[in-house]
Write a protein that holds these residues in place. Structure first.
Motif, PDB file in Angstrom:
ATOM      1  N   ARG A  12       0.833  -1.200   0.000  1.00  0.00           N
ATOM      2  CA  ARG A  12       0.000   0.000   0.000  1.00  0.00           C
ATOM      3  C   ARG A  12       0.870   1.253   0.000  1.00  0.00           C
ATOM      4  O   ARG A  12       2.011   1.235   0.432  1.00  0.00           O
ATOM      5  N   THR A  13       0.292   2.340  -0.496  1.00  0.00           N
ATOM      6  CA  THR A  13       0.935   3.644  -0.470  1.00  0.00           C
ATOM      7  C   THR A  13       0.385   4.439   0.700  1.00  0.00           C
ATOM      8  O   THR A  13      -0.826   4.453   0.937  1.00  0.00           O
ATOM      9  N   LEU A  14       1.281   5.106   1.432  1.00  0.00           N
ATOM     10  CA  LEU A  14       0.896   5.996   2.517  1.00  0.00           C
ATOM     11  C   LEU A  14       1.388   7.391   2.156  1.00  0.00           C
ATOM     12  O   LEU A  14       2.592   7.626   2.046  1.00  0.00           O
ATOM     13  N   GLY A  15       0.435   8.296   1.922  1.00  0.00           N
ATOM     14  CA  GLY A  15       0.788   9.673   1.605  1.00  0.00           C
ATOM     15  C   GLY A  15       1.003  10.472   2.879  1.00  0.00           C
ATOM     16  O   GLY A  15       0.360  10.212   3.896  1.00  0.00           O
ATOM     17  N   TYR A  16       1.912  11.424   2.816  1.00  0.00           N
ATOM     18  CA  TYR A  16       2.174  12.274   3.979  1.00  0.00           C
ATOM     19  C   TYR A  16       2.734  13.607   3.521  1.00  0.00           C
ATOM     20  O   TYR A  16       3.141  13.774   2.372  1.00  0.00           O
ATOM     21  N   GLU A  17       2.760  14.545   4.425  1.00  0.00           N
ATOM     22  CA  GLU A  17       3.350  15.842   4.173  1.00  0.00           C
ATOM     23  C   GLU A  17       4.098  16.248   5.440  1.00  0.00           C
ATOM     24  O   GLU A  17       3.714  15.860   6.545  1.00  0.00           O
ATOM     25  N   GLU A  18       5.173  17.003   5.256  1.00  0.00           N
ATOM     26  CA  GLU A  18       5.933  17.494   6.394  1.00  0.00           C
ATOM     27  C   GLU A  18       5.821  19.012   6.440  1.00  0.00           C
ATOM     28  O   GLU A  18       5.858  19.681   5.406  1.00  0.00           O
ATOM     29  N   PHE A  19       5.699  19.539   7.656  1.00  0.00           N
ATOM     30  CA  PHE A  19       5.580  20.977   7.869  1.00  0.00           C
ATOM     31  C   PHE A  19       6.551  21.393   8.957  1.00  0.00           C
ATOM     32  O   PHE A  19       6.872  20.608   9.851  1.00  0.00           O
ATOM     33  N   GLY A  20       6.996  22.642   8.912  1.00  0.00           N
ATOM     34  CA  GLY A  20       7.858  23.164   9.963  1.00  0.00           C
ATOM     35  C   GLY A  20       9.328  23.052   9.620  1.00  0.00           C
ATOM     36  O   GLY A  20       9.730  23.195   8.469  1.00  0.00           O
ATOM     37  N   ASP A  21      10.141  22.772  10.630  1.00  0.00           N
ATOM     38  CA  ASP A  21      11.589  22.697  10.511  1.00  0.00           C
ATOM     39  C   ASP A  21      12.002  21.296  10.063  1.00  0.00           C
ATOM     40  O   ASP A  21      11.850  20.339  10.822  1.00  0.00           O
ATOM     41  N   PRO A  22      12.547  21.148   8.841  1.00  0.00           N
ATOM     42  CA  PRO A  22      12.927  19.812   8.352  1.00  0.00           C
ATOM     43  C   PRO A  22      13.920  19.087   9.256  1.00  0.00           C
ATOM     44  O   PRO A  22      13.957  17.865   9.286  1.00  0.00           O
ATOM     45  N   ALA A  47       5.522  25.986  13.722  1.00  0.00           N
ATOM     46  CA  ALA A  47       6.312  24.768  13.920  1.00  0.00           C
ATOM     47  C   ALA A  47       7.780  25.021  13.571  1.00  0.00           C
ATOM     48  O   ALA A  47       8.682  24.582  14.297  1.00  0.00           O
ATOM     49  N   ALA A  48       8.019  25.739  12.476  1.00  0.00           N
ATOM     50  CA  ALA A  48       9.393  26.053  12.079  1.00  0.00           C
ATOM     51  C   ALA A  48      10.083  26.911  13.139  1.00  0.00           C
ATOM     52  O   ALA A  48      11.234  26.660  13.497  1.00  0.00           O
ATOM     53  N   GLU A  49       9.384  27.905  13.656  1.00  0.00           N
ATOM     54  CA  GLU A  49       9.951  28.775  14.693  1.00  0.00           C
ATOM     55  C   GLU A  49      10.306  27.991  15.948  1.00  0.00           C
ATOM     56  O   GLU A  49      11.278  28.310  16.637  1.00  0.00           O
ATOM     57  N   LEU A  50       9.519  26.985  16.262  1.00  0.00           N
ATOM     58  CA  LEU A  50       9.730  26.182  17.470  1.00  0.00           C
ATOM     59  C   LEU A  50      10.698  25.021  17.268  1.00  0.00           C
ATOM     60  O   LEU A  50      10.977  24.272  18.205  1.00  0.00           O
ATOM     61  N   GLY A  51      11.175  24.840  16.039  1.00  0.00           N
ATOM     62  CA  GLY A  51      12.091  23.737  15.763  1.00  0.00           C
ATOM     63  C   GLY A  51      11.409  22.386  15.729  1.00  0.00           C
ATOM     64  O   GLY A  51      11.993  21.374  16.101  1.00  0.00           O
ATOM     65  N   VAL A  52      10.163  22.372  15.261  1.00  0.00           N
ATOM     66  CA  VAL A  52       9.367  21.146  15.215  1.00  0.00           C
ATOM     67  C   VAL A  52       9.149  20.735  13.765  1.00  0.00           C
ATOM     68  O   VAL A  52       8.862  21.564  12.900  1.00  0.00           O
ATOM     69  N   ARG A  53       9.272  19.454  13.513  1.00  0.00           N
ATOM     70  CA  ARG A  53       9.031  18.858  12.191  1.00  0.00           C
ATOM     71  C   ARG A  53       7.743  18.051  12.295  1.00  0.00           C
ATOM     72  O   ARG A  53       7.724  16.969  12.873  1.00  0.00           O
ATOM     73  N   ILE A  54       6.658  18.577  11.758  1.00  0.00           N
ATOM     74  CA  ILE A  54       5.378  17.855  11.809  1.00  0.00           C
ATOM     75  C   ILE A  54       5.307  16.898  10.624  1.00  0.00           C
ATOM     76  O   ILE A  54       5.423  17.305   9.471  1.00  0.00           O
ATOM     77  N   VAL A  55       5.132  15.622  10.928  1.00  0.00           N
ATOM     78  CA  VAL A  55       4.956  14.583   9.918  1.00  0.00           C
ATOM     79  C   VAL A  55       3.477  14.226   9.954  1.00  0.00           C
ATOM     80  O   VAL A  55       2.964  13.742  10.957  1.00  0.00           O
ATOM     81  N   SER A  56       2.787  14.486   8.844  1.00  0.00           N
ATOM     82  CA  SER A  56       1.330  14.382   8.824  1.00  0.00           C
ATOM     83  C   SER A  56       0.861  13.427   7.725  1.00  0.00           C
ATOM     84  O   SER A  56       0.700  13.824   6.574  1.00  0.00           O
ATOM     85  N   PRO A  57       0.650  12.150   8.071  1.00  0.00           N
ATOM     86  CA  PRO A  57       0.193  11.191   7.062  1.00  0.00           C
ATOM     87  C   PRO A  57      -1.321  11.253   6.845  1.00  0.00           C
ATOM     88  O   PRO A  57      -2.075  11.629   7.745  1.00  0.00           O
ATOM     89  N   ASP A  58      -1.728  10.892   5.642  1.00  0.00           N
ATOM     90  CA  ASP A  58      -3.145  10.646   5.374  1.00  0.00           C
ATOM     91  C   ASP A  58      -3.473   9.273   5.938  1.00  0.00           C
ATOM     92  O   ASP A  58      -2.719   8.317   5.729  1.00  0.00           O
ATOM     93  N   ARG A  59      -4.588   9.142   6.633  1.00  0.00           N
ATOM     94  CA  ARG A  59      -4.957   7.823   7.116  1.00  0.00           C
ATOM     95  C   ARG A  59      -5.426   6.977   5.925  1.00  0.00           C
ATOM     96  O   ARG A  59      -5.711   7.512   4.844  1.00  0.00           O
ATOM     97  N   PRO A  60      -5.474   5.662   6.077  1.00  0.00           N
ATOM     98  CA  PRO A  60      -5.848   4.797   4.957  1.00  0.00           C
ATOM     99  C   PRO A  60      -7.178   5.203   4.317  1.00  0.00           C
ATOM    100  O   PRO A  60      -8.162   5.474   5.009  1.00  0.00           O
ATOM    101  N   GLY A  61      -7.164   5.281   2.985  1.00  0.00           N
ATOM    102  CA  GLY A  61      -8.365   5.631   2.233  1.00  0.00           C
ATOM    103  C   GLY A  61      -8.607   7.114   2.092  1.00  0.00           C
ATOM    104  O   GLY A  61      -9.596   7.537   1.493  1.00  0.00           O
ATOM    105  N   VAL A  62      -7.710   7.941   2.606  1.00  0.00           N
ATOM    106  CA  VAL A  62      -7.853   9.398   2.545  1.00  0.00           C
ATOM    107  C   VAL A  62      -6.689   9.976   1.755  1.00  0.00           C
ATOM    108  O   VAL A  62      -5.559   9.510   1.871  1.00  0.00           O
TER     109      VAL A  62
END
Length: 113
Positions: A12-22, A47-62
């Motif tokens: 299966r494929t799991l899509g995701y996006e990252e936000f903030g500080d890489p 998130a970038a200002e705080l030094g946080v890397r948010i990893v945000s996946p789509d749940r299955p079927g989304v």
């Protein structure tokens, strides 16, 4: 912000996006019921200002993620672990709200575990 997909062990494929500080501390976001990986986009700057890397996946079927017929809510933990492993995240924090709160799981070695 970067969007991508990973191929899970079952094909299966799991899509995701990252936000903030890489290079920041990873935080796994479990989005709400009728939303997708983009629900945290408005806080990318903070998130970038705080030094946080948010990893945000789509749940299955989304969004960019394939369906996972017969899976339970708890099965998302394995998908999340595969994603975090693929990204080289040994530790992370986890957040979720609404339906995402049921997917907010700890994995061995994660922050707070």
């Amino acid at each position: 912000m970067s969007a991508a997909c990973v191929r899970l062990h079952d094909g299966r494929t799991l899509g995701y996006e990252e936000f903030g500080d890489p290079g920041g501390f990873p935080v796994l976001n479990c989005h709400g019921g009728l939303l997708c990986r983009l629900d945290v986009e408005p806080v990318a700057g903070v998130a970038a200002e705080l030094g946080v890397r948010i990893v945000s996946p789509d749940r299955p079927g989304v969004g960019r993620s394939d369906r996972h017929p017969g899976a339970s809510t708890a099965d998302f933990a394995a998908d999340a672990e595969e994603l975090l492993d693929a990204l080289g995240a040994e530790r992370c924090a986890v957040m979720g709200w609404s339906a995402g709160s049921t997917r907010s799981v700890s994995r061995p070695g994660s922050a707070g575990a």
